[in-house]
Design an enzyme around this catalytic site. Structure first.
Site, PDB file in Angstrom:
ATOM      1  N   ILE A   1      49.359  18.928  -7.701  1.00  0.00           N
ATOM      2  CA  ILE A   1      49.856  17.618  -7.256  1.00  0.00           C
ATOM      3  C   ILE A   1      51.059  17.803  -6.319  1.00  0.00           C
ATOM      4  CG2 ILE A   1      49.014  16.373  -9.280  1.00  0.00           C
ATOM      5  CD1 ILE A   1      51.882  16.500 -10.412  1.00  0.00           C
TER       6      ILE A   1
ATOM      7  N   TYR B   1      54.787  25.544 -18.109  1.00  0.00           N
ATOM      8  CA  TYR B   1      55.114  24.115 -17.996  1.00  0.00           C
ATOM      9  C   TYR B   1      54.622  23.356 -19.226  1.00  0.00           C
ATOM     10  CZ  TYR B   1      50.196  23.197 -17.122  1.00  0.00           C
ATOM     11  OH  TYR B   1      48.841  23.110 -17.276  1.00  0.00           O
TER      12      TYR B   1
ATOM     13  N   ASP C   1      49.457  18.260 -21.628  1.00  0.00           N
ATOM     14  CA  ASP C   1      49.053  19.629 -21.294  1.00  0.00           C
ATOM     15  C   ASP C   1      50.251  20.561 -21.394  1.00  0.00           C
ATOM     16  OD1 ASP C   1      47.181  21.570 -20.549  1.00  0.00           O
ATOM     17  OD2 ASP C   1      47.822  21.483 -18.474  1.00  0.00           O
TER      18      ASP C   1
END
Length: 575
Positions: A96, A66, A77
């Protein structure tokens, strides 16, 4: 992931969210298309299509790459930059909410861009210093793979993680005999038990309760890791060391590597479990013999002590054992079991005395079978020729086949074999059930046969005390011939046994109107009147007793002081 930014440090999961299929949808997207997922503002844009149709489920361990950015494009990130995929358990609140809700919609190899509202990300607090409060985030996510993890008992006590997928789709059932390899360890890695091949019946289990529960969810060749909580291991007491097996401490969690090598299907041929079939070798295709099929077998028959009493078809030049099914040419248990077999199948049959030679002694080819013997057969179905089915016949053949089955039924009825006779009559009717393509002459023949077979079958059902079916069969006849006296007479007999005396009286009276001199109907009317008298006496006694009890209760109530709140019962005189 980097320590200064921790995606797993998410808020607790929203308990109203239902991964199993609540309000969340899984939209079908084309590359470049964006749609909302669910109703909380999460959006998904498809960048690259994935493989197949499968998507991960709650509890699965997923691996992703990701890149996370703010809406202005600022990257905060990226696992890609680190060169290491990120793994987490789906639907457990480790990440999340937007991730849990979004990644569950992805296929293997799929690449998607998720736009995650603050409510499904880091909310009002954000994640300083990289993510400001109330920030909408974007994640470019590629789903690399996932490992299926199942909560087998749905109580958190036994988890299964698949290491190697199995073959086909079947799973073993309680009566089946499974062959497994396993290795059990404590959480610290201490080896407790190991087997390179052990066979056991699923319902009887082996080592600990977890094994039998797990194998029922597995396919042939499947290999898994089980996480076994104490309730499916050895509980509060644990287990002392024994032989080659190590000790298991109280309340210990076990890690068991389990492989389902193969299994032998064990089925109950009869509902009372007195004829059991264990498949030693699977047969070919899907076809099985039907009633009336000619079958050829290799057979070995033994007593419980191993005495060989029958052997056929195993010698090099020996003839195969041949018989016609459903013709009482062999014991009932063997007859029934062969009907469940496929060509080439080899099975071990266990047949209780009720389906073998019963309480009688029987001289067989190689030995005497004592009374009340349970028999053990090893049977290979070499070939079979099915009896011609109705859909393979022309109209004339159907009528001839129905007539033949009727005659067979009549012979069985005269011999007192009512259950077998009933089956013949049912089969006869099936041959001619659909007669739309019949000529007028054939329709007349068909109707005559239907009436005769249903009437005779009703007589069988009366003998077998299946009065409801007898009533239905007579009604079928009366639908074709409303003045059929035999149908009215037999339906009246059924109604009497079912205690529908008014309906029985109606049928008897109608039958006597049509045939006033019918002796059988007159006798049945006499029986009916006796039943009605008996019924009326019982009814009068029942209500008499009931009124007496009510009268005593009223007397007791009248001796009690009246309650201040009590109101007299109103009786509506208009009612």
């Amino acid at each position: 992931m980097d320590e200064d930014f921790d995606v797993p440090a998410a808020e607790p999961m929203n308990e109203d969210f239902d991964f199993a299929g609540g309000d969340l949808d899984n939209p079908v997207l084309k590359v470049g298309e964006e749609k909302e997922i669910g109703k909380q503002g999460l959006k998904k844009k498809l960048l690259k299509e994935g493989e197949g149709w499968d998507t991960p489920e709650v509890g699965d361990e997923v691996q992703v790459h990701y890149t996370g950015t703010l809406l202005d494009g600022t990257k905060f990130d990226s696992s890609r930059d680190r060169g290491t995929p990120f793994s987490f358990t789906l639907g457990q609140g480790q990440v999340i909410k937007g991730w849990d809700q979004g990644i569950i919609t992805m296929k293997k190899g799929e690449n998607a861009l998720f736009t995650v509202p603050a409510e499904l990300a880091y909310g009002e607090s954000g994640s300083p210093p990289t993510i400001p409060p109330n920030a909408i985030l974007q994640f470019d996510v590629e789903l690399l793979s996932w490992t299926s993890v199942k909560d087998i008992c749905k109580d958190g006590g036994l988890f299964k993680k698949i290491l190697t997928e199995g073959d086909k789709w079947e799973n073993p059932k309680d009566p089946d005999e499974v062959l497994v390899k396993y290795e059990a360890r404590l959480e610290d890695g201490t080896l407790v038990a190991k087997s390179d091949g052990v066979e056991f019946t699923v319902k009887d289990g082996h080592f600990c309760p977890a094994l039998s529960k797990a194998v029922k969810t597995m396919k042939k060749g499947e290999k898994v890791i089980l996480t076994v909580k104490p309730q499916y291991g050895f509980g509060e007491k644990g287990k002392p060391a024994h032989g080659d097996e190590g000790a298991v401490p109280p309340n210990a969690t076990l890690q068991i590597t389990l492989e389902l090598v193969s299994w032998k299907t064990v089925s109950e041929v009869t509902d009372d479990k007195k004829v059991i079939k264990k498949i030693l070798k699977e047969g070919e295709g899907y076809e099985r013999p039907n009633e009336g099929a000619v079958v050829k077998l290799k057979v070995i028959g033994k007593l419980q002590d191993g005495t060989l009493f029958f052997k056929k078809g195993h010698d090099d030049e020996g003839d195969l054992f041949e018989f016609k099914t459903d013709e009482e040419q062999v014991i009932d248990g063997l007859d029934r079991a062969v009907l469940t077999m496929k060509k080439g199948e080899i099975a071990l049959l266990t047949i209780a005395p009720e389906y073998a030679f019963g309480s009688s002694e029987s001289q067989q080819e190689l030995a005497v079978v004592p009374p009340n013997s349970t028999l053990y057969y090893e049977v290979e179905l070499v070939s079979f020729v099915k009896e011609k089915e109705s859909w393979d016949m022309n109209t004339q053949e159907k009528i001839e086949a129905a007539g033949k089955k009727k005659e067979e039924g009549n012979a069985l009825f005269k011999a007192g074999k009512y259950a077998r006779a009933s089956k013949r009559y049912e089969k006869a009717v099936k041959f001619i059930e659909y007669d739309t393509n019949f000529s007028e002459e054939e329709k007349k023949s068909s109707k005559t046969l239907k009436v005769a077979c249903n009437l005779n079958n009703a007589a069988c059902k009366l003998k077998l005390k299946d009065y409801k079916q007898a009533e239905k069969l007579c009604t079928k006849v009366l639908d074709l011939e409303s003045t059929n006296v035999k149908a009215l007479y037999r339906r009246a007999q059924a109604y009497i046994q079912l205690a529908d005396l008014d309906l029985a009286e109606f049928d008897v009276k109608k039958a006597l109107e049509i045939d006033p001199d019918n002796r059988d109907v007159k006798l049945e009317y006499r029986t009916l009147k006796e039943k009605m008298k008996e019924y009326n006496k019982k009814e009068a006694k029942f209500y008499g007793n009931m009124f007496n009890k009510l009268h005593k209760l009223d007397s007791l109530d009248s001796n009690k002081p009246a309650s201040k709140d009590a109101q007299p019962m109103n009786i509506d005189s208009k009612a």
